[in-house]
Scaffold this motif. Structure first.
Motif, PDB file in Angstrom:
ATOM      1  N   LEU A   8       5.159 -25.081  53.008  1.00  0.00           N
ATOM      2  CA  LEU A   8       5.609 -25.191  51.477  1.00  0.00           C
ATOM      3  C   LEU A   8       6.520 -24.859  50.500  1.00  0.00           C
ATOM      4  O   LEU A   8       6.126 -24.670  49.584  1.00  0.00           O
ATOM      5  CB  LEU A   8       6.572 -26.623  51.828  1.00  0.00           C
ATOM      6  CG  LEU A   8       5.304 -27.979  53.025  1.00  0.00           C
ATOM      7  CD1 LEU A   8       6.373 -29.696  52.224  1.00  0.00           C
ATOM      8  CD2 LEU A   8       6.994 -27.567  53.709  1.00  0.00           C
ATOM      9  N   LEU A  10       9.102 -26.036  47.160  1.00  0.00           N
ATOM     10  CA  LEU A  10       9.876 -26.466  46.456  1.00  0.00           C
ATOM     11  C   LEU A  10      10.780 -26.085  45.293  1.00  0.00           C
ATOM     12  O   LEU A  10      10.010 -24.693  45.194  1.00  0.00           O
ATOM     13  CB  LEU A  10       9.339 -27.785  46.644  1.00  0.00           C
ATOM     14  CG  LEU A  10       7.983 -27.838  47.419  1.00  0.00           C
ATOM     15  CD1 LEU A  10       7.328 -29.583  46.827  1.00  0.00           C
ATOM     16  CD2 LEU A  10       9.447 -29.393  47.843  1.00  0.00           C
ATOM     17  N   PRO A  50      13.185 -23.311  54.487  1.00  0.00           N
ATOM     18  CA  PRO A  50      13.824 -24.080  53.543  1.00  0.00           C
ATOM     19  C   PRO A  50      15.328 -23.300  53.160  1.00  0.00           C
ATOM     20  O   PRO A  50      14.957 -22.152  53.447  1.00  0.00           O
ATOM     21  CB  PRO A  50      12.537 -24.183  52.342  1.00  0.00           C
ATOM     22  CG  PRO A  50      11.391 -22.716  52.582  1.00  0.00           C
ATOM     23  CD  PRO A  50      11.887 -22.843  54.135  1.00  0.00           C
ATOM     24  N   TYR A  58      13.221 -31.788  49.636  1.00  0.00           N
ATOM     25  CA  TYR A  58      13.239 -30.622  50.299  1.00  0.00           C
ATOM     26  C   TYR A  58      13.827 -30.605  51.349  1.00  0.00           C
ATOM     27  O   TYR A  58      14.034 -31.758  52.410  1.00  0.00           O
ATOM     28  CB  TYR A  58      11.353 -30.690  50.457  1.00  0.00           C
ATOM     29  CG  TYR A  58      11.594 -29.536  51.555  1.00  0.00           C
ATOM     30  CD1 TYR A  58      10.733 -28.289  51.347  1.00  0.00           C
ATOM     31  CD2 TYR A  58      10.937 -30.202  53.192  1.00  0.00           C
ATOM     32  CE1 TYR A  58      10.643 -27.118  51.675  1.00  0.00           C
ATOM     33  CE2 TYR A  58      11.086 -28.491  53.595  1.00  0.00           C
ATOM     34  CZ  TYR A  58      10.787 -27.043  53.122  1.00  0.00           C
ATOM     35  OH  TYR A  58      10.368 -25.828  53.756  1.00  0.00           O
TER      36      TYR A  58
END
Length: 313
Positions: A8, A10, A50, A58
């Motif tokens: 991930l 962020l 993302p 998110y």
């Protein structure tokens, strides 16, 4: 079968919010990969990469089982998410992104995929302001349809500015805070025409929509509504909040005054009200960003507020 969740990434402001939440933020980040996998399985999604933007969530691209492009948003712990889902459901695409599914208990929204944000479009500022004002006119909903959503936004912002300035050891001149509090009192004493607002209609929250889509007559739609009832001039003030880079030097005051007049002509809202809300939002946003450690992000708001001190729209 869903794709395994990639590592991930962020956004910096989201990471700052996570740090500010302490153990609650750390726990949210730790369980996020599993939550994404669960949502992907339940909503038959293949997750992609993302998406940029956002300060408290998110956001990732995804594909449905039928191959359609969608967006999955998972928010930090926030009781307001239920109001966001309700706002989008009521709007049904009019001025807003379409809501496809929601799980407020887990902070998750499944949304239609839109195009580039206005923040990244190569349009002159007056054209951007016109699009924001025209799309707000589509997005605003009658106040009487939301009887429990009224907010005294001027009081809330005034109280926050007064307290945060002291708690943060006076990070801007007192005159800046005095001006913001003066405007807060004026907006409290003259509350204006209430509508159900977006609440945060900055250029990064306005995205391009497919051509000919019902409810997207301007070619653009809003995402991430806060959703509350207050003076419609408030939303137009927020529109002018995020242009700190263009408000430098001796031209700052006349430039912002010109933008206020443009929005006033476009919306029928008094230009002075727009100016005062925009100033109050500029100061409160700078202090808010500093409140969770994003000092560099907050600094331009406070610097530009100081440059605008002697102006009246």
């Amino acid at each position: 079968m869903t794709r395994p969740v990639a590592p991930l990434r962020l956004q910096p402001l989201t990471r700052a919010r996570i740090r500010a939440l302490g153990d609650e933020g750390s726990a949210w980040e730790a369980r996020l990969p599993r939550l994404l996998s669960e949502l992907a399985a339940e909503w038959s999604l293949t997750l992609g990469g993302p998406k940029p933007g956002g300060s408290s969530s998110y956001v990732t691209s995804a594909r449905t089982g039928a191959g359609g492009e969608v967006v999955l948003k998972v928010s930090l712990p926030d009781p307001q998410l239920v109001h966001e889902a309700d706002t989008l459901r009521r709007a049904d695409g009019r001025g807003y992104v379409r809501l496809l599914a929601a799980d407020p208990g887990r902070g998750a929204l499944l949304l239609e995929a839109l195009g580039v944000s206005l923040q990244h479009a190569t349009l002159p500022v007056p054209d951007q302001l016109a699009l924001l004002a025209d799309t707000l006119a589509l997005a605003w909903q009658p106040a009487d349809e939301h009887p429990d959503a009224a907010r005294d936004k001027a009081r809330d912002l005034g109280d926050f500015v007064a307290q945060a300035w002291i708690e943060q050891d006076r990070p801007c001149p007192e005159a800046v805070v005095d001006r913001a509090l003066t405007y807060a009192q004026r907006r409290r004493s003259d509350p204006g025409e209430p509508v159900f607002l977006h609440g945060d209609p900055h250029p990064g929250n306005l995205l391009a929509v497919p051509s000919g889509r019902p409810g997207g007559e301007t070619g653009w739609c809003f995402i991430d509504p806060s959703g509350f009832v207050a003076d419609r001039a408030y939303d137009l003030g927020v529109v002018l909040r995020d242009w700190s880079g263009r408000l430098a030097g001796s031209g700052a005051r006349p430039r912002l005054a010109q933008w206020c007049r443009l929005l006033a002509e476009r919306s029928g809202v008094d230009a002075t009200r727009i100016w005062e809300w925009s100033y109050l939002e500029r100061v409160s946003t700078g202090l808010y960003l500093r409140s969770f450690g994003a000092d560099r992000a907050g600094a331009p708001f406070l610097r530009s507020a100081e440059l605008l001190l002697d102006a009246n729209c």
